[in-house]
Motif scaffolding. Sequence first.
Motif, mmCIF file in Angstrom:
data_model
loop_
_atom_site.group_PDB
_atom_site.id
_atom_site.type_symbol
_atom_site.label_atom_id
_atom_site.label_comp_id
_atom_site.label_asym_id
_atom_site.label_seq_id
_atom_site.Cartn_x
_atom_site.Cartn_y
_atom_site.Cartn_z
ATOM 1 N N PRO A 159 3.836 6.403 10.292
ATOM 2 C CA PRO A 159 3.480 7.246 9.148
ATOM 3 C C PRO A 159 4.161 6.782 7.875
ATOM 4 C CG PRO A 159 4.076 8.574 11.061
ATOM 5 C CD PRO A 159 4.431 7.161 11.401
ATOM 6 N N THR A 160 3.472 6.910 6.743
ATOM 7 C CA THR A 160 4.008 6.474 5.456
ATOM 8 C C THR A 160 5.266 7.240 5.072
ATOM 9 O OG1 THR A 160 1.755 5.977 4.755
ATOM 10 C CG2 THR A 160 3.415 6.118 3.034
ATOM 11 N N GLU A 161 5.301 8.537 5.377
ATOM 12 C CA GLU A 161 6.422 9.365 4.944
ATOM 13 C C GLU A 161 7.740 8.967 5.600
ATOM 14 O OE1 GLU A 161 3.593 10.404 6.074
ATOM 15 O OE2 GLU A 161 2.600 11.404 4.385
ATOM 16 N N LEU A 203 -1.129 7.851 -6.282
ATOM 17 C CA LEU A 203 -2.497 8.362 -6.304
ATOM 18 C C LEU A 203 -2.534 9.868 -6.526
ATOM 19 C CD1 LEU A 203 -4.107 6.403 -3.324
ATOM 20 C CD2 LEU A 203 -4.251 5.878 -5.765
ATOM 21 N N CYS A 204 -3.580 10.319 -7.192
ATOM 22 C CA CYS A 204 -3.827 11.750 -7.358
ATOM 23 C C CYS A 204 -4.777 12.237 -6.266
ATOM 24 C CB CYS A 204 -4.478 12.030 -8.717
ATOM 25 S SG CYS A 204 -3.420 11.666 -10.128
ATOM 26 N N ASN A 247 0.808 -1.223 0.000
ATOM 27 C CA ASN A 247 0.000 0.000 0.000
ATOM 28 C C ASN A 247 0.841 1.273 0.000
ATOM 29 O OD1 ASN A 247 0.982 -0.181 2.588
ATOM 30 N ND2 ASN A 247 -0.988 0.032 3.616
ATOM 31 N N GLN A 248 1.999 1.258 0.641
ATOM 32 C CA GLN A 248 2.788 2.481 0.751
ATOM 33 C C GLN A 248 3.304 2.983 -0.597
ATOM 34 O OE1 GLN A 248 5.684 1.962 3.867
ATOM 35 N NE2 GLN A 248 4.122 1.823 5.459
ATOM 36 N N PRO A 249 3.912 2.146 -1.451
ATOM 37 C CA PRO A 249 4.293 2.654 -2.784
ATOM 38 C C PRO A 249 3.089 2.975 -3.666
ATOM 39 C CG PRO A 249 4.775 0.310 -2.595
ATOM 40 C CD PRO A 249 4.443 0.785 -1.229
ATOM 41 N N SER A 306 11.934 2.753 0.824
ATOM 42 C CA SER A 306 11.486 1.621 0.019
ATOM 43 C C SER A 306 12.304 0.367 0.295
ATOM 44 C CB SER A 306 11.553 1.984 -1.465
ATOM 45 O OG SER A 306 12.892 2.300 -1.840
ATOM 46 N N GLU A 307 13.625 0.512 0.452
ATOM 47 C CA GLU A 307 14.467 -0.653 0.690
ATOM 48 C C GLU A 307 14.157 -1.297 2.032
ATOM 49 O OE1 GLU A 307 16.324 -1.963 -1.624
ATOM 50 O OE2 GLU A 307 15.673 -0.324 -2.928
ATOM 51 N N LEU A 308 13.931 -0.466 3.042
ATOM 52 C CA LEU A 308 13.597 -0.990 4.365
ATOM 53 C C LEU A 308 12.247 -1.678 4.335
ATOM 54 C CD1 LEU A 308 14.580 -1.187 7.280
ATOM 55 C CD2 LEU A 308 13.434 0.986 7.741
ATOM 56 N N ASN A 309 11.299 -1.104 3.595
ATOM 57 C CA ASN A 309 9.980 -1.724 3.461
ATOM 58 C C ASN A 309 10.069 -3.106 2.826
ATOM 59 O OD1 ASN A 309 8.532 0.340 4.627
ATOM 60 N ND2 ASN A 309 8.150 1.400 2.707
#
Length: 310
Positions: free
Chosen positions: A260-262, A186-187, A179-181, A266-269
Amino acid sequence: MENGTKYQDFILLGFTDNWKLQILIFVLLLFTYCLTITGNVLIIVITFTDHRLHTPMYFFLRNYAVLEIGYITAAIPKALTNLATGSKSISFLECMTQSFLYFFLGTTDLFLLTVMSFDRYVAICNPLHYTTIINDRVCILLVVGSWAIGFALIFSQTMLFIQFPFCGSNIIDHFFCDNQPLFKLLCGDTQLLQVTGFISAVFAVLGTLMVSIVSYGNIISTVLHIPSAVGRQKAFATCTSHITVVSIVYGTHIFMHVRPTESSSSELNKVVALLTSVVTPSLNPFIYTLRNEKVQQALREEIRWSQCST
């Protein structure tokens, strides 16, 4: 892309562009996936065929094994296919289905673990009333309720998610549709979507964790009051496997989702996603079988029976 429903494919960047590392990752993923499926199928077969394991504890364990098979299958086969073929594409429908199944089964996993914690609490703290409280009807209701709550939480989030159009890039910096990437593609104002998702994660992860903590707090208090050292050891033996699994599952889920998503890279996810979707399901069969005398005994008897029959 103006709208996700009009765009046919996403691009999954996966783990790396180094083909040697891709081969290594493919072999490790395939081995772990096969090991996980085999181990969990073994638990299902043993707890179903051996009449001595037809108790609530093993009924929940059997359902948990089914859940783990679905959970690892939601993301890993597609990642293996992409690694084997060199393709990085995934269709919009396939992506949405993968994301829904991954989070639906992962959320149901937490509720079922909580049910298993409650089962151990009743067995140790109220042994005289155990068969009355945890009867067949209650077992079925608890399992069905876990699946229903997990479905309701994630389905509502998914329905809200697909109302947003996608814009710009169709590249997902992950090995599956996390979901995070996806949020980054999304707009519009996605603040409400992220807030509701965070609240759902807190409810599913921390809410169920609190129930498990209370259950095991009472269990530990009860066990410590058992005068016999043998009795204390036997009582703890019935819980240690479950406590181990709970610690691993909740540790990775809290780190991955209740933040929080921010604040995430990405690599850690990707690393944490591998822990939750691959490593944890592969450990569960070994944790439960290696630390459970009844399962070990049933497994030995099944092996002896199969050898004699051949």
